[in-house]
Structures are given as structure tokens and as C-alpha cells.
Design an enzyme around this catalytic site. Structure first.
Site, short mmCIF file in Angstrom:
data_model
loop_
_atom_site.label_atom_id
_atom_site.label_comp_id
_atom_site.label_asym_id
_atom_site.label_seq_id
_atom_site.Cartn_x
_atom_site.Cartn_y
_atom_site.Cartn_z
CG HIS A 79 -1.53 1.39 1.44
ND1 HIS A 79 -2.70 1.81 0.86
CD2 HIS A 79 -1.06 2.46 2.16
CE1 HIS A 79 -2.93 3.07 1.22
NE2 HIS A 79 -1.96 3.48 2.01
CD GLU A 89 -24.65 19.99 7.46
OE1 GLU A 89 -24.26 18.80 7.44
OE2 GLU A 89 -25.69 20.35 8.03
CG HIS A 91 -28.56 31.02 12.51
ND1 HIS A 91 -28.83 31.37 11.20
CD2 HIS A 91 -29.77 30.81 13.08
CE1 HIS A 91 -30.14 31.37 11.00
NE2 HIS A 91 -30.74 31.04 12.12
CG HIS A 120 -27.94 24.89 16.80
ND1 HIS A 120 -27.93 23.65 17.41
CD2 HIS A 120 -28.70 24.74 15.67
CE1 HIS A 120 -28.66 22.81 16.70
NE2 HIS A 120 -29.13 23.43 15.64
C1 LIG Z 1 -9.38 11.25 5.47
C2 LIG Z 1 -8.19 10.36 5.43
N1 LIG Z 1 -7.97 9.50 6.42
C3 LIG Z 1 -6.87 8.71 6.42
C4 LIG Z 1 -5.97 8.78 5.42
C5 LIG Z 1 -4.71 7.93 5.45
N2 LIG Z 1 -4.83 6.87 4.42
C6 LIG Z 1 -4.29 6.99 3.22
S1 LIG Z 1 -4.63 5.70 2.22
C7 LIG Z 1 -5.48 4.92 3.45
C8 LIG Z 1 -6.09 3.58 3.23
C9 LIG Z 1 -6.88 3.59 2.01
O1 LIG Z 1 -7.30 2.33 1.65
P1 LIG Z 1 -7.73 2.10 0.17
O2 LIG Z 1 -8.54 3.23 -0.30
O3 LIG Z 1 -8.33 0.76 0.10
O4 LIG Z 1 -6.37 2.17 -0.62
P2 LIG Z 1 -5.45 0.96 -1.07
O5 LIG Z 1 -4.75 0.46 0.14
O6 LIG Z 1 -6.34 -0.06 -1.66
O7 LIG Z 1 -4.52 1.59 -2.03
C10 LIG Z 1 -5.50 5.69 4.60
C11 LIG Z 1 -6.16 5.29 5.85
C12 LIG Z 1 -6.23 9.71 4.38
N3 LIG Z 1 -5.40 9.86 3.36
N4 LIG Z 1 -7.35 10.46 4.40
#
Ligand SMILES: Cc1ncc(C[n+]2csc(CCOP(=O)(O)OP(=O)(O)O)c2C)c(N)n1
Ligand SMILES: [Mg+2]
Length: 666
Positions: free
Chosen positions: A268, A415, A465, A477
Site C-alpha cells: 500500500h 454539509e 447564525h 448551535h
Molecule cells: C481522510 C483520510 N484519512 C486517512 C488517510 C490515510 N490513508 C491513506 S490511504 C489509506 C487507506 C486507504 O485504503 P484504500 O482506499 O483501500 O487504498 P489501497 O490500500 O487499496 O490503495 C489511509 C487510511 C487519508 N489519506 N485520508
């Protein structure tokens, strides 16, 4: 002779060779950078190759072609997939040196794709879920502009690659639900269904049936082997014929080709390592040196990049022949129409003459009545608070799945999705989006507001608000820390106008801010018109100005924003009655004020006079304006549920309290 030379003359290239070029570049760039994410590009290389060689309409020699298909890499960690595609298809901004300098200071190939770094990057992605939600905004913008200009000028698809993580994020629900409701049929999501995320297999954390979830939103879905190019092509072709958005779950193997690590979370987000890279080269049949793409394969990619020249030429001819050409080019360039300045001045004059006591959300609504008449590129909306945010004008008709000729989006209680969709609309071009919710719920939009600011997009957040002044809805709020936290965000303009005249001025400034998003914080409660003498000059443009001079020698300067400017004005009356010369300074935008010269700031803030700040919010951020000796009348806790007047008394936000704070410091 290198392998490149040997193959240079060969005509054509097979699909697997073209896809392997992406895989090799991703592996090599991550090895060289000693960091990055090879797994996703290697897994999705086949799908991306099919998309970019057979379906996507684009022209690397004119990346800004307004009617190009949009491609959003929502899984931004797989940035090397995008960079490889841009390099291979011939986008001038990404040459092989950029690939070699992946993730290095000053290179265009940042760790995650950054909008503005290189043409061809349609949006900044990395915070998971944002990209797919941007794409909903792009697809919506496409429909709105097609309704306005006709499908001869606007008729394109929006494609997204999204991973497990994008679809786990809550924002994907908001965005996909809206897209399904509006039947954005030209939105096609290629889901990298590799069942792996960072911690391991996704069954550690989820048992969702993703396609079933999307079908419940009103999407069409399909599932294919993401390594079977013909199956992927059939699915995309079918998706283009659907009357609703489509999710294609592409079953892939993360890190495809890496002999020991493929299919595991190990691919990954880390370099594969030399052994594994060597093994992958063997297994994929890629005998070439790092960063080397043999001539026939590069040529085949460049041919794919040139596929749409004819289509682009036809489009140019249609534009040239169109009666709408001037207006189309104006809105695409984001140029404001003539007549805006005059309209703002007329509004200001009208407010000054009538001097109404009006909530600033109401005067904003009045300003919008006029702006929406003269700015057809303005698209408004609200997250289910239309009547409270005063965002809908009389001429607004709501957009629906059957009619995109309206200019008002009922975003629903979404939102976060709304804010990200506004980014998508602003990125698409041709539209200036604004939309509303309560200021306290900027927290629900914040990750997208941050991206508006990072991407330098003109997105206008109408946040009403804006303090305890909202009254009985109580502390859940009542924003208290929100102004401070928003002011902490680089490149965001936070406006808090004091009265109707300043509201008109702040709208003019937000519209003119081509490279900054704006939050316009507005009151629920009525405030008096403080600027009853008309000035043609936009006094808010300096961010702060002396609203009321002292009678006699100035000994006190009261600095305030929004609804507390009238509190300061009343405190001034008390102090003057005691013979204490007091000025009132209105500070509708601290960011614009900070950009003024030192002399102006010093003089406006009151030089050596006693300074007291008044804002129904926390003090953070005021210290620099007030100096060591200054006082502050504001909030230190969360507010309470009661009528607004009672709350101002209860929390000591009164003219008497301000006056005594000043006296204590004299
Ligand atoms: C909002 C957010 N939370 C956490 C991360 C850290 N992060 C990057 S990739 C990932 C895992 C993503 O999994 P997936 O979409 O399945 O990617 P793959 O391992 O298959 O490439 C995480 C938790 C991020 N980039 N954005
Ligand atoms: Mg995954």
C-alpha cells in the site's frame, strides 16, 4: 543498444505492455523517493489504461479544454498512477524528470496530487472521500452548464477512481446520495475493489455491500475483473449508456505483479524494495531499466494522448460559431461581468438611505437578489437551511434531475458533501458556487473548506447564525471558537460584516477574490445600519477601518466585528458621555486587514489609545490586535439556551461591560 532503441521502430503495443509501463514507473518512482504508494497504481493500471486509451476525452496539448472529460483520482495516495498517465499520454508539465523527482521539494509530482502543480491534475486529493465528492460537483456543473450553453459546448463525462478508503468515508455517502438523487448519469466511478487498506484486509473493518449501497442511492452498478481489459471496457461502455450514475466495482490485486507482496497491505504505502521490484520486473515481463519506457510503448501511449484532436477541433469550431461564445469564455475565465460594481454601489446607497435594522443574513439575501440577476454564473444553495440562510433569491428555481436550468441546489442535510461539491463546481469552471449552513457547522465542512483554500478556489460559504446571538437553539448551535479556527486557515477570507452596507461590501470582496474562498459570517438577529452616510469606496476592502471617530482627543479605541460593532458604538456613547474620547473600528475581515501596511494598521487600531476588542467569540487571534495592554470582551465558554438579548446580558457582552473594561485600562 538499449531495449528502448531496439523497440523504437516496432509499431503498436499490447495492453499489458502499456499497463506495465504505469506499474514500472510507479515502482521506480517510489523506490527512488524512498516513500510513496506503489500498490494502488499497480493494481489499477489495467483499468486506467482502458480508460485513458479508449474512453477518456482529453488533449494533453490543451489540458484546459473546457469540454474535456474530468478524471478525478480520489484515491490520491495512488498519485503515481496519475503522474504516470500524464507523462505517458504527453502532458508537457510531467516529463520523465518530474517522475524521477517524485515527492521532492519543488517538483510537480507531490506526494498527493495537488491542483495547480501540473495541468491535468483536476483536483487536490489525498484526504480520502474528497475526490469523489468533488467529482459530484463537477458532474453537476457539467449538467448546469449544458443546460445553459447547450450540449454543443458542454457535454462530457466525469470519471473517478476511488478506493475502499474513499467509500468508507462518510462524505462518500453524502456525495453519492446527492448524485443518485440528481441522476448525474455522466458520472462514472471506477471502484478499486482490492479489499485491502492500510491495516489489512477490509473485512477487519467493514461488511458493507458497496454496490448494494450505491444502488440504494439510485446508481447503476457493475462488477468486473479489474485485470480483464475487455471486461472493463464493456462495463465502461455500458455505464455511458446508463440513465443514472454508475459504480463499477473493479476487483483488483493491490501491488499487481509484486511476487511476494501483491495482494497484501505491504504494497500500500511503502517502497517494494529491490528484490521485490526485480521480481516484479520478471513476472511482468518488463526487462527495462528504471524509468525507461521503450519507444513503441511510449509511442502507443502518445497516440492514445492524441486520440481526441479531431474532437477538440470540432468543439473549437462549434465555439467559434456560437452566439454564446463571449459569455461562455467570460464565465470560463471567471471574469466578473460589467455592472457588478455599479450594482454593489446602488445596494450600498439604498441601505445607507433606508438604514434598516436587519439581520445580516437578511441583508445578504437582499444583496443576493441583485447579484443573482447580474451574475448568471452564480449557483446558490443550502444544506437544508434555505429559509434561515437567506440564500435563495426570487428568480432562483431549484435544480432537479429533470431540469438543470435552475441555479439553486437544495443540497439536503449534507454539509460536507455540499462543500466538496462546491469545490468540484469551482474546479470545473464556469460557475461561482455559494451555499449556506449555520456557522457552527463549518466544522462539518471544514476538510473541504481547507481544500478550497489549498486549491485557491473561489467558493463562497454563507454561514449564518454566527454567535450566541442566534439565541434559543443554545450552545450546540452557537459558534464560539469557529471564527478563530477559520481565521487560522491560510488563504481563507473570513468576513463578518457589521451591517447591511458592509454585507454588500463583503459580497463584492468575496466575488472579487479569484484565488481565495470566503466564509461570510452572518447574524440571525437584527443589527442597525451603522454606515448611514454613503461612500462609493469599499471600506471593508482594507479589512478594518475607523467607523466612528472620537469626539475630542481619542483615548479609547473599541475594535469589533459583526453584531458587536453596534455594541461598541453604544459603549462609545457611554464613554463619550463621561468625557472619554472614544473611536470605534469595524474589522469585517482580519485577513484583509493584516495585509495592510503597518502605518495604516497602527493608526486604525488606535496607536497608543486603550484598545478593547469586542466579539461574541473566543479571544484567540485578537492578542496581536489588542497588544499586551488591551482588553477583550467576548466568550470563554459554550453559550447557553435563551433569547439572544438575555444571553448578551448573561455573558457580559454589553455596552456597559465594554465601557467599564475600557475605563479599567485608562
Ligand atoms: C481522510 C483520510 N484519512 C486517512 C488517510 C490515510 N490513508 C491513506 S490511504 C489509506 C487507506 C486507504 O485504503 P484504500 O482506499 O483501500 O487504498 P489501497 O490500500 O487499496 O490503495 C489511509 C487510511 C487519508 N489519506 N485520508
Ligand atoms: Mg483498497
Amino acid at each position: 543498444m538499449t531495449a528502448t532503441d531496439a523497440n523504437a521502430a516496432a509499431a503498436g503495443a499490447r495492453h499489458d505492455e502499456m499497463a506495465n509501463a504505469i506499474r514500472a514507473l510507479a515502482m521506480d518512482a517510489v523506490e527512488a523517493a524512498k516513500s510513496g504508494h506503489p500498490g494502488m497504481p499497480m493494481g489499477m493500471a489495467d483499468v486506467a489504461t482502458v480508460l485513458f486509451t479508449r474512453f477518456l476525452s482529453y488533449d494533453p496539448t490543451w489540458p484546459e479544454w473546457p469540454d474535456r472529460d474530468r478524471f478525478v483520482l480520489s484515491a490520491g495516495h495512488g498519485s503515481m498512477l496519475l503522474y504516470a498517465l500524464l507523462y505517458l499520454t504527453g502532458y508537457p508539465d510531467i516529463d520523465i524528470d518530474e517522475i524521477k523527482h517524485f515527492r521532492q521539494l519543488g517538483s510537480r509530482t507531490a506526494g498527493h496530487p495537488e491542483y495547480g502543480h501540473a495541468a491535468g491534475i483536476e483536483t487536490t486529493t489525498g484526504p480520502l472521500g474528497q475526490g469523489i465528492a468533488n467529482a459530484v460537483g463537477m458532474a453537476l456543473a457539467e449538467r448546469i452548464l449544458a443546460a445553459r450553453f447547450g450540449d454543443g459546448l458542454v457535454d462530457h463525462h466525469t470519471y473517478v477512481i476511488a478506493g475502499d478508503g474513499d467509500l468508507m468515508e462518510g462524505i462518500s455517502h453524502e456525495a453519492a446520495s446527492l448524485a443518485g438523487h440528481l441522476r448525474l448519469a455522466k458520472l462514472i466511478v471506477l471502484f478499486d475493489d482490492n479489499a485491502i487498506s492500510i491495516d489489512g484486509p477490509v473485512d477487519l473493518t467493514t461488511s458493507d455491500d458497496v454496490p448494494a449501497r450505491f444502488r440504494s442511492y439510485g446508481w447503476a452498478t457493475d462488477a468486473v475483473d479489474g485485470h480483464d481489459p475487455e471486461a472493463v471496457a464493456r462495463a465502461i461502455a455500458a455505464a455511458r449508456g446508463n440513465d443514472r450514475p454508475t459504480l463499477i466495482a473493479c476487483r483488483t490485486v493491490i501491488g499487481f505483479g509484486a511476487p511476494k507482496k501483491q495482494g497484501t497491505a505491504a504494497t500500500h504505502g511503502a517502497p517494494l524494495g529491490p528484490d521485490e521490484v526485480r521480481g516484479a520486473r520478471d513476472r511482468l515481463g518488463w526487462p527495462y531499466e528504471p524509468f525507461e519506457v521503450p519507444g513503441h510503448i511510449l509511442e502507443a501511449w502518445r497516440e492514445a494522448g492524441g486520440r481526441c484532436r479531431g474532437e477538440v477541433g470540432d468543439w473549437r469550431r462549434r465555439l467559434a460559431a456560437s452566439a454564446e461564445r463571449g459569455e461562455f469564455e467570460r464565465v470560463q475565465a471567471g471574469r466578473l461581468p460589467e455592472g457588478l460594481d455599479r450594482a454593489i454601489e446602488e445596494l450600498k446607497r439604498g441601505f445607507a438611505e433606508k438604514a434598516p435594522t436587519l439581520a445580516t443574513r437578511q441583508s445578504s439575501g437582499e444583496v443576493l437578489e441583485r447579484l443573482n440577476e447580474i451574475l448568471p454564473e452564480l449557483v446558490g444553495g443550502s444544506a437544508d437551511l434555505t429559509g434561515s440562510n437567506n440564500t435563495r433569491s426570487k428568480l432562483h428555481r431549484p435544480i432537479s434531475r429533470d431540469d438543470f436550468s435552475g441555479r439553486y441546489v437544495h443540497f439536503g442535510v449534507r454539509e460536507h458533501g455540499m462543500a466538496a461539491a462546491m469545490n468540484g463546481m469551482a474546479l470545473h469552471g464556469g460557475i461561482i458556487p455559494y451555499s449556506g449552513t449555520f456557522l457552527v457547522f463549518t466544522d462539518y465542512c471544514r476538510p473541504s473548506i481547507r481544500l478550497s483554500a489549498l486549491m485557491r478556489r473561489r467558493v463562497i460559504y454563507v454561514m449564518t447564525h454566527d454567535s450566541i446571538g442566534l439565541g434559543e437553539d443554545g450552545p450546540t448551535h452557537q459558534p464560539v471558537e469557529h471564527l478563530a479556527s477559520l481565521r487560522g486557515m491560510p488563504n481563507l477570507l473570513v468576513f463578518r460584516p457589521a451591517c447591511a452596507v458592509e454585507v454588500a461590501e463583503c459580497w463584492a470582496l468575496a466575488l472579487a477574490a479569484e484565488t481565495s474562498p470566503s466564509v461570510i459570517a452572518l447574524t440571525r438577529q437584527g443589527v442597525p445600519t451603522l454606515r448611514s452616510r454613503h461612500t462609493a469606496e469599499n471600506l471593508s476592502a482594507r479589512g478594518g477601518y475607523e467607523l466612528l471617530p472620537a469626539e475630542g482627543d481619542a483615548r479609547v479605541s473599541l475594535l469589533a466585528t459583526g453584531s458587536e460593532v453596534s455594541v461598541a458604538a453604544a459603549a462609545r456613547a457611554l464613554l463619550q458621555a463621561d468625557g472619554i474620547g472614544t473611536r470605534v473600528v469595524s474589522l469585517p475581515c482580519l485577513e484583509l486587514f493584516a495585509a495592510q501596511g503597518e502605518a495604516y494598521r497602527h493608526a486604525t487600531l488606535g496607536g497608543d489609545t486603550v484598545r478593547v476588542g469586542v466579539e461574541a467569540a473566543v479571544k484567540q487571534g485578537w492578542e496581536a490586535l489588542l497588544g499586551e495592554a488591551g482588553g477583550f470582551v467576548g466568550m470563554t465558554g459554550f453559550g447557553a439556551s435563551a433569547p439572544a438579548g438575555a444571553l448578551y446580558e448573561h455573558f457580559g457582552l454589553t455596552a456597559a461591560a465594554v465601557a467599564s473594561e475600557a475605563k479599567a485600562r485608562l
